[in-house]
Write a protein that holds these residues in place. Structure first.
Motif, PDB file in Angstrom:
ATOM      1  N   ARG A  22       0.833  -1.206   0.000  1.00 19.40           N
ATOM      2  CA  ARG A  22       0.000   0.000   0.000  1.00 19.40           C
ATOM      3  C   ARG A  22       0.872   1.261   0.000  1.00 19.40           C
ATOM      4  O   ARG A  22       0.522   2.258  -0.636  1.00 19.40           O
ATOM      5  N   LEU A  23       1.986   1.219   0.701  1.00 19.51           N
ATOM      6  CA  LEU A  23       2.886   2.369   0.713  1.00 19.51           C
ATOM      7  C   LEU A  23       3.394   2.660  -0.686  1.00 19.51           C
ATOM      8  O   LEU A  23       3.474   3.831  -1.100  1.00 19.51           O
ATOM      9  N   GLN A  24       3.714   1.622  -1.442  1.00 15.66           N
ATOM     10  CA  GLN A  24       4.169   1.827  -2.818  1.00 15.66           C
ATOM     11  C   GLN A  24       3.051   2.415  -3.671  1.00 15.66           C
ATOM     12  O   GLN A  24       3.288   3.276  -4.527  1.00 15.66           O
ATOM     13  N   GLU A  25       1.817   1.950  -3.432  1.00 22.58           N
ATOM     14  CA  GLU A  25       0.668   2.505  -4.169  1.00 22.58           C
ATOM     15  C   GLU A  25       0.490   3.977  -3.833  1.00 22.58           C
ATOM     16  O   GLU A  25       0.117   4.780  -4.700  1.00 22.58           O
ATOM     17  N   LEU A  26       0.749   4.335  -2.566  1.00 17.49           N
ATOM     18  CA  LEU A  26       0.669   5.738  -2.160  1.00 17.49           C
ATOM     19  C   LEU A  26       1.727   6.564  -2.892  1.00 17.49           C
ATOM     20  O   LEU A  26       1.453   7.689  -3.336  1.00 17.49           O
ATOM     21  N   LYS A  27       2.926   6.019  -3.024  1.00 16.49           N
ATOM     22  CA  LYS A  27       3.988   6.707  -3.756  1.00 16.49           C
ATOM     23  C   LYS A  27       3.596   6.908  -5.220  1.00 16.49           C
ATOM     24  O   LYS A  27       3.856   7.971  -5.807  1.00 16.49           O
ATOM     25  N   ASP A  28       2.971   5.895  -5.796  1.00 21.29           N
ATOM     26  CA  ASP A  28       2.515   6.001  -7.189  1.00 21.29           C
ATOM     27  C   ASP A  28       1.451   7.081  -7.324  1.00 21.29           C
ATOM     28  O   ASP A  28       1.439   7.845  -8.304  1.00 21.29           O
ATOM     29  N   TYR A  29       0.546   7.141  -6.340  1.00 13.28           N
ATOM     30  CA  TYR A  29      -0.490   8.183  -6.349  1.00 13.28           C
ATOM     31  C   TYR A  29       0.152   9.566  -6.288  1.00 13.28           C
ATOM     32  O   TYR A  29      -0.248  10.492  -7.009  1.00 13.28           O
ATOM     33  N   LYS A  30       1.151   9.707  -5.448  1.00 12.47           N
ATOM     34  CA  LYS A  30       1.837  10.986  -5.296  1.00 12.47           C
ATOM     35  C   LYS A  30       2.522  11.406  -6.597  1.00 12.47           C
ATOM     36  O   LYS A  30       2.519  12.585  -6.965  1.00 12.47           O
ATOM     37  N   MET A  31       3.094  10.441  -7.287  1.00 17.94           N
ATOM     38  CA  MET A  31       3.759  10.732  -8.567  1.00 17.94           C
ATOM     39  C   MET A  31       2.761  11.283  -9.584  1.00 17.94           C
ATOM     40  O   MET A  31       3.089  12.157 -10.384  1.00 17.94           O
TER      41      MET A  31
END
Length: 231
Positions: A65-74
């Motif tokens: 989920r943290l990686q998905e959050l990073k993708d959202y931020k990008m």
């Protein structure tokens, strides 16, 4: 289960290493952990690690989920994932859960600090400690730091207020005044709506102070010695 018991067994052995005489309770715990490890050892762990075995599925899911959050931020430039996020519903719920568990984590830290050094705790304090610990849902200092490294916003209303205030300051610098009002299809619609909300809240606060000055009863009045007037 075997891996967890094996790790606890290692910690337990380290703790009691060098102690020649162990009481019955310690021996029973050692035996229990040995049975629970079900033959797990370093060699088996290395073989499983070599295959990329996941020891803690919940921890792995959190980092996913943290990686998905990073993708959202990008993509969006921030970490303000909506609670209802059709593109990734699980991420929206997860983000909200992090804010909830963060609040509990802060309360747990304050509670631990308050009672640190107290050797004997009453049952009520112990129950509250256990309740907060159960509700942490894995939140810890490492996770807090990882989220904050991505600019995670813990208090969304406060963040939005501060953002709008900075927009207002920029508006004042550009126009020389703060008399901003909403216009149809105006360029400052969001800021103007926020400004209107601040005016309403200010009026409510002023009215509230006036009512407080005469002892206005905001909730149910519990003082039975004062006769209530019913209309």
């Amino acid at each position: 289960m075997a891996y967890t018991s094996y790790q606890k067994k290692k910690e337990f052995d380290e703790k009691w290493r060098g102690v020649e005489v162990l009481d019955g309770e310690v021996k029973e715990e050692m035996d229990r952990l040995t049975r629970g490890s079900m033959g797990m050892n370093e060699k088996r762990m290395q073989l499983l690690d070599a295959e990329g075995f996941v020891w803690d599925p919940l921890e792995a899911q959190w980092f996913e989920r943290l990686q998905e959050l990073k993708d959202y931020k990008m993509t969006h430039g921030d970490t303000l994932v909506p609670k209802v996020y059709p593109a990734n519903p699980s991420l929206g719920l997860w983000v909200g859960n992090q804010r909830t568990t963060y609040t509990i984590y802060q309360k747990k830290k304050e509670f631990d600090e308050k009672w640190s050094g107290v050797e004997v705790l009453d049952d009520e304090v112990k129950e509250e400690m256990d309740r907060l610990t159960r509700r942490l849902n894995g939140m810890n200092e490492k996770r807090v730091q990882l989220l904050e490294a991505e600019g995670f916003v813990w208090d969304v209303p406060a963040h939005i207020w501060e953002s709008r205030f900075q927009e207002l300051r920029a508006f004042v610098a550009l126009n020389g005044h703060a008399a901003i009002y909403r216009r149809k299809r105006g360029p400052y619609d969001l800021l103007a709506t926020w400004a209107s909300t601040q005016r309403r809240n200010y009026i409510k606060r002023q009215n509230g102070q006036l009512l407080d000055s005469v002892g206005f009863a905001w909730g149910k009045y519990k003082n039975t010695r004062v006769r209530r007037t019913l209309c």
